[in-house]
Design an enzyme around this catalytic site. Structure first.
Site, short mmCIF file in Angstrom:
data_model
loop_
_atom_site.label_atom_id
_atom_site.label_comp_id
_atom_site.label_asym_id
_atom_site.label_seq_id
_atom_site.Cartn_x
_atom_site.Cartn_y
_atom_site.Cartn_z
N GLN A 1 -29.83 -27.12 -71.57
CA GLN A 1 -30.85 -26.23 -72.15
C GLN A 1 -30.20 -24.92 -72.58
O GLN A 1 -30.82 -24.11 -73.25
CB GLN A 1 -31.94 -25.92 -71.11
CG GLN A 1 -32.66 -27.16 -70.59
CD GLN A 1 -33.57 -26.81 -69.44
OE1 GLN A 1 -34.76 -26.52 -69.60
NE2 GLN A 1 -33.01 -26.79 -68.24
N HIS B 1 -31.55 -27.06 -76.86
CA HIS B 1 -32.25 -25.84 -77.30
C HIS B 1 -31.47 -25.10 -78.37
O HIS B 1 -31.82 -23.98 -78.72
CB HIS B 1 -32.53 -24.92 -76.11
CG HIS B 1 -33.58 -25.46 -75.18
ND1 HIS B 1 -33.85 -24.91 -73.95
CD2 HIS B 1 -34.42 -26.51 -75.31
CE1 HIS B 1 -34.82 -25.59 -73.36
NE2 HIS B 1 -35.18 -26.57 -74.15
N CYS C 1 -33.70 -21.84 -97.19
CA CYS C 1 -33.09 -23.13 -97.59
C CYS C 1 -32.75 -24.00 -96.40
O CYS C 1 -32.24 -25.11 -96.55
CB CYS C 1 -31.82 -22.86 -98.43
SG CYS C 1 -30.44 -22.22 -97.48
N SER D 1 -34.86 -24.09 -63.54
CA SER D 1 -36.12 -23.87 -62.82
C SER D 1 -37.11 -24.99 -63.11
O SER D 1 -38.16 -25.08 -62.49
CB SER D 1 -36.72 -22.52 -63.25
OG SER D 1 -36.91 -22.54 -64.67
N TYR E 1 -31.11 -10.91 -79.64
CA TYR E 1 -30.03 -11.91 -79.74
C TYR E 1 -28.67 -11.24 -79.88
O TYR E 1 -27.67 -11.73 -79.36
CB TYR E 1 -30.31 -12.88 -80.90
CG TYR E 1 -31.25 -13.99 -80.48
CD1 TYR E 1 -32.61 -13.95 -80.80
CD2 TYR E 1 -30.80 -15.04 -79.69
CE1 TYR E 1 -33.48 -14.94 -80.35
CE2 TYR E 1 -31.66 -16.04 -79.24
CZ TYR E 1 -33.01 -15.97 -79.58
OH TYR E 1 -33.86 -16.95 -79.12
N1 APR Z 1 -26.05 -21.84 -59.13
C1 APR Z 1 -27.06 -22.75 -59.21
N2 APR Z 1 -28.32 -22.45 -59.61
C2 APR Z 1 -28.56 -21.15 -59.91
C3 APR Z 1 -27.58 -20.14 -59.84
C4 APR Z 1 -26.28 -20.52 -59.42
N3 APR Z 1 -25.28 -19.62 -59.31
N4 APR Z 1 -28.15 -18.95 -60.20
C5 APR Z 1 -29.44 -19.22 -60.50
N5 APR Z 1 -29.70 -20.54 -60.32
C6 APR Z 1 -30.94 -21.27 -60.59
C7 APR Z 1 -32.21 -20.51 -60.28
O1 APR Z 1 -32.61 -20.75 -58.93
C8 APR Z 1 -33.20 -21.16 -61.27
O2 APR Z 1 -33.78 -22.33 -60.73
O3 APR Z 1 -30.96 -21.48 -61.99
C9 APR Z 1 -32.30 -21.56 -62.45
C10 APR Z 1 -32.47 -20.66 -63.66
O4 APR Z 1 -33.78 -20.83 -64.11
P1 APR Z 1 -34.23 -20.15 -65.50
O5 APR Z 1 -33.77 -18.73 -65.51
O6 APR Z 1 -35.67 -20.47 -65.67
O7 APR Z 1 -33.36 -20.91 -66.60
P2 APR Z 1 -33.63 -22.35 -67.21
O8 APR Z 1 -34.19 -23.28 -66.18
O9 APR Z 1 -32.38 -22.77 -67.88
O10 APR Z 1 -34.76 -22.05 -68.32
C11 APR Z 1 -35.13 -23.13 -69.12
O11 APR Z 1 -36.42 -21.64 -70.50
O12 APR Z 1 -36.28 -19.49 -71.34
C12 APR Z 1 -36.26 -20.84 -71.68
O13 APR Z 1 -35.18 -22.01 -73.41
C13 APR Z 1 -34.95 -21.19 -72.30
O14 APR Z 1 -33.39 -22.95 -71.80
C14 APR Z 1 -34.26 -21.99 -71.21
C15 APR Z 1 -35.43 -22.64 -70.50
#
Ligand code: APR
Length: 241
Positions: free
Chosen positions: A103, A121, A132, A191, A69
């Protein structure tokens, strides 16, 4: 439908909507320089988010989890909202019935000026005492390890919803309510693999909403959306205004 026709259709649907709900994921912050979780640059010391963002990982090795983090805090501290974050602030101003569900824990929507916002999230700049339970804002970069609660001196953890943990009841209720009652739902840069956010497109569709997705490429939820706009969020979201 040609790309420009898709944009025009999305723009028209949004302009006519009486209520708009937006869901964002890491993809909207990618254009601010923050790596997504499942993209090429999503790993840290070869760990995935699933390996570290869990109560078990924190119980086993709180220092390792805090080092991850600290790496993310240091990275996010220098990043700014992009045109997509700002466009959503403008969109919020145009619709009385509007909710932005994110998220992301990077705080960029709030920094851009979004008010009708749910960080389902959590937020990387907040910590929660494991004893606490007090939640406090902490913007130290890096945070001195191991961090302790200012009230009871207990070990603090990130105030973030980890894998295997439930969302805060109120967040979940408000999100589900907004998803099930909107005319138009925008899904940007996710995603769609982590619940409950992964279920929002289906719930909105079942409730009669017109669902628009913006992503670099097709995702699991893309098959059920009404419009899929391929492209970078920072370039495409402003075109919808
Ligand atoms: N513009 C639009 N979409 C994009 C871009 C961009 N410039 N760059 C990447 N993406 C898309 C990818 O194609 C993918 O579908 O953003 C998505 C990112 O997916 P993840 O990395 O899985 O992120 P996210 O969907 O937010 O993950 C959900 O998973 O790890 C946990 O809690 C965490 O909030 C997170 C959750």
């Amino acid at each position: 439908m040609s790309p420009s026709a898709v944009i025009l259709e999305a723009k028209s649907r949004l302009a006519r909507a009486r209520s708009v709900t937006v869901l964002t994921g890491a993809g909207i912050s990618a254009d601010s320089g923050i790596p997504t979780f499942r993209g090429a640059d999503g790993l840290w010391r070869n760990f995935r988010a699933e390996d570290l963002a869990t109560p078990e990982a924190f119980a086993r090795d709180p220092r390792l989890v805090w080092e991850w983090y600290n790496w993310r805090r240091e990275l996010i501290a220098t990043k700014q909202p992009n045109a997509a974050h700002r466009a959503l602030v403008e969109l919020e101003g145009r619709h009385d019935r509007f909710l932005l569900i994110t998220q992301n824990v990077d705080g960029l929507h709030r920094a851009a000026g979004s008010n009708k916002l749910l960080e389902i999230h959590g937020n990387i700049w907040k910590v929660r005492c494991t004893i606490c339970k007090q939640v406090a804002e902490n913007r130290e970069v890096p945070i001195a390890l191991p961090p302790h609660c200012r009230a009871c001196h207990g070990l603090v953890r990130p105030h973030i919803v980890w894998f295997g943990e439930a969302l805060e009841e109120e967040s979940l209720d408000r999100s589900m309510g907004a998803v099930a009652s909107c005319d138009v739902m925008l899904i940007i840069g996710t995603s769609g693999v982590v619940n409950p956010a992964a279920s929002f497109a289906g719930i909105a569709k079942a409730a009669g909403a017109f669902v628009i997705e913006i992503n670099l490429d097709d995702q699991p939820q893309s098959a059920m959306v009404d419009l899929m706009i391929g492209g970078r969020a920072a370039e495409t979201v402003p075109l919808l205004l």
